[in-house]
Design a protein around this motif. Structure first.
Motif, mmCIF file in Angstrom:
data_model
loop_
_atom_site.group_PDB
_atom_site.id
_atom_site.type_symbol
_atom_site.label_atom_id
_atom_site.label_comp_id
_atom_site.label_asym_id
_atom_site.label_seq_id
_atom_site.Cartn_x
_atom_site.Cartn_y
_atom_site.Cartn_z
ATOM 1 N N ILE A 114 0.933 -1.039 -0.025
ATOM 2 C CA ILE A 114 0.034 -0.180 0.079
ATOM 3 C C ILE A 114 0.891 1.299 -0.012
ATOM 4 O O ILE A 114 0.759 2.167 -0.726
ATOM 5 N N LEU A 115 1.761 1.227 0.909
ATOM 6 C CA LEU A 115 2.560 2.327 0.866
ATOM 7 C C LEU A 115 3.683 2.672 -0.148
ATOM 8 O O LEU A 115 3.981 3.871 -0.509
ATOM 9 N N GLU A 116 3.952 1.641 -0.990
ATOM 10 C CA GLU A 116 4.758 1.870 -2.318
ATOM 11 C C GLU A 116 3.790 2.848 -3.359
ATOM 12 O O GLU A 116 4.607 3.468 -4.004
ATOM 13 N N ASP A 117 2.452 2.719 -3.139
ATOM 14 C CA ASP A 117 1.670 3.440 -4.397
ATOM 15 C C ASP A 117 1.347 4.927 -3.638
ATOM 16 O O ASP A 117 0.416 5.579 -4.214
ATOM 17 N N ALA A 118 1.783 5.269 -2.328
ATOM 18 C CA ALA A 118 1.623 6.825 -1.964
ATOM 19 C C ALA A 118 0.232 6.985 -1.705
ATOM 20 O O ALA A 118 -0.240 8.125 -2.411
ATOM 21 N N PRO A 119 -0.422 6.338 -0.846
ATOM 22 C CA PRO A 119 -1.767 6.605 -0.825
ATOM 23 C C PRO A 119 -1.956 8.080 0.089
ATOM 24 O O PRO A 119 -0.843 8.337 0.990
ATOM 25 N N VAL A 120 -3.176 8.953 -0.006
ATOM 26 C CA VAL A 120 -2.876 10.220 0.570
ATOM 27 C C VAL A 120 -3.499 9.903 1.940
ATOM 28 O O VAL A 120 -3.246 10.698 3.124
#
Length: 523
Positions: A114-120
């Motif tokens: 999840i964090l790899e795709d930079a969620p807001v």
């Protein structure tokens, strides 16, 4: 003229004796031929009728013996079925233990993916024992949520390797208030949007909000609706779309990964469950505009537009309404499109696919149960399918044994909804399998006891039949040695009588000869 023959007294007596001896010899020959001294009612009426009564009684017991034999075979068939079921369940228990041991060693790469795709916004919700739902997304603390109305920490992970406990919602108005932010809802329009989360519902009844952003005009949401999981959106911006209606059935007590993507550039709105698309609609080139009402996890926070509200503005709905009952973790919000392949990787980054694999392997074992139960029937009676058996022990139906059937389907054994997603479910599966083994074994023991009773009565009936038949034969059977002696004596008497008759005849011939020789003297 002589018109009749006059026999002397001696010859008459001899002839009578010969006739009686002949009758005696015939009767004795019959007894020797049949082996019986009573062949018909005239021989000895009392013995004849008594023997007939005993024989009839033996025949009655012989008919009962047929029923006993059928009962024995029916129970033996059922006993063989319980033994097979026990073997299947023993294998299932080993498989469940293997699942537990394997899953306990399983980790999860979901947070990293999840964090790899930079969620807001990224809320793991493992901090519900406090007041703040920490945002691990790019907004950081500025996007932290607030736990409302007593959201609690769950007491169990949603999947093996989760790395933390989920937030628990009781359905009584609890929710997480996610603040307004330009990156989430106020700074629209948003051409691209992806939202994903993990949840496990205690119940799928009614309408329960998992995630919502927006209000009475522009909104995006994920919610449960009477057994269906829905993803929907509605906007009046950029030409407008919706309300959309994309749904898929779900079950209570199961952990799911759900996501939706609003892809404005490609004009698609798509729902995903466990990495698989379950519905998609054309947006006509539109995408969500500015939707300044606040956002909520687990219930409504400042209104929501449902799939069946349109057209026009949705009615006002209070905070904390349409509350969720269950647990939620790992909710992430992106202003980009996460492709299906990556959503599939998210799902596979959990232990849920491995749990599903173990569940399917278990089904292979459990599906054999139905086949064994169906094959256990014998001559129309299936004790393992709750069909009873009544075995009669006498003709008057006063003495009998009822063998109660039991249902041994997957459902009746409590094995129809086995799951391996959470530790409690795995332990519950092992315990239920063990209980099923105990139930099958107990019933098998009960059948064995009933079988012993029937076989004992079967032996008793055989003895009764033999005793009655023996008693009848004792009244009828002839003594072969005695009858042989009688025949020899009768034959001897006949021979002697014939000799005596011959001698008597010779005596009369001598007298006749005397008269014949004397006739010349008087000529």
């Amino acid at each position: 003229m002589v018109d009749r023959i006059v026999l002397g007294a001696a010859m008459k007596t001899t002839l009578t004796s010969i006739q009686q001896s002949r009758l005696s010899a015939d009767k004795t020959s019959e007894r020797l031929a049949t082996g019986l001294r009573v062949n018909d009612i005239t021989d000895q009426p009392t013995n004849f009728f008594t023997a007939a009564s005993l024989t009839n009684r033996a025949n009655d017991y012989s008919k009962l013996l047929d029923g006993l034999s059928l009962g024995v075979q029916t129970i033996r068939q059922a006993v063989a079925g319980t033994e097979t079921l026990e073997n299947i369940l023993n294998l299932a228990e080993l498989k469940a233990i293997e699942a537990r041991d394997t899953l306990e060693k399983t980790g999860s790469a979901l947070p990293d993916a999840i964090l790899e795709d930079a969620p807001v916004g990224y809320f793991r919700l493992g901090d519900a024992d406090g007041a703040t739902a920490v945002n691990l997304g790019t907004l950081g603390a500025g996007g932290d949520g607030i736990y409302q109305n007593g959201v609690t920490q769950g007491d169990e992970i949603l999947f093996y390797g989760a790395g933390g406990l989920p937030a628990k919602f009781s359905g009584s108005g609890q929710y997480v208030a996610v603040p307004n932010d330009d990156s989430i809802n106020q700074g629209g329009p948003f051409p691209e949007r992806t939202v994903e989360l993990i949840f496990n519902a205690d119940s799928t009844a009614g309408r329960q909000v998992l995630w919502e952003e927006g209000g009475t005009v522009n909104s995006l949401s994920i919610y449960i609706d009477d057994g269906l999981l829905r993803v929907t959106g509605r906007t009046t911006s950029n030409g407008g779309y919706g309300p959309l209606d994309i749904s898929v059935p779900i079950n209570a007590g199961e952990s799911y990964h759900v996501a939706f993507t609003q892809d404005g550039p490609n004009s698609r709105f798509t729902g995903y469950l466990n990495g698989e698309a379950f519905g998609s609609e054309d947006l006509g080139g539109a995408f969500i505009g500015n939707h300044p009402n606040a956002n909520g996890i687990g219930a409504i926070n400042q209104n929501l537009y449902f799939h069946d509200d349109g057209p026009g503005n949705a009615p006002a709905r209070g905070n904390g309404t349409f509350a969720f009952t269950g647990q939620i973790s790992d909710l992430a919000i992106y202003n980009s499109i996460i492709p299906q392949a990556e959503l599939q990787e998210r799902y596979e980054a959990t232990s849920l696919p491995l749990s599903e694999s173990f569940r399917q392997d278990m089904q292979v074992f459990l599906e054999q149960i139905q086949g064994v139960v169906e094959d256990t029937q014998y001559r129309g009676v299936n004790l393992l399918n709750k069909e009873d058996l009544v075995v009669k022990f006498d003709q008057d139906n006063k003495s009998k044994l009822k063998v109660d059937g039991e249902a041994f389907s997957i459902k009746s054994l409590g094995l129809d909804d086995i799951n391996f997603q959470k530790p409690s479910q795995v332990e519950d599966a092992i315990n239920r399998i063990r209980q099923a083994i105990a139930d099958v074994r107990e019933y098998g023991t009960s059948l064995a006891n009933d079988l012993n009773i029937i076989e004992t009565r079967q032996d008793f009936s055989r003895n009764l039949i033999n005793n009655h038949k023996s008693g009848a034969m004792d009244l009828l059977i002839a003594d072969q040695a005695e009858e042989g002696a009688n025949l020899l004596a009768s034959q001897t008497r006949i021979s002697l009588g014939t000799t005596a008759l011959s001698l008597g005849s010779q005596s009369q011939q001598s007298i006749l000869s005397l008269f014949g020789n004397s006739s010349g003297l008087f000529a």
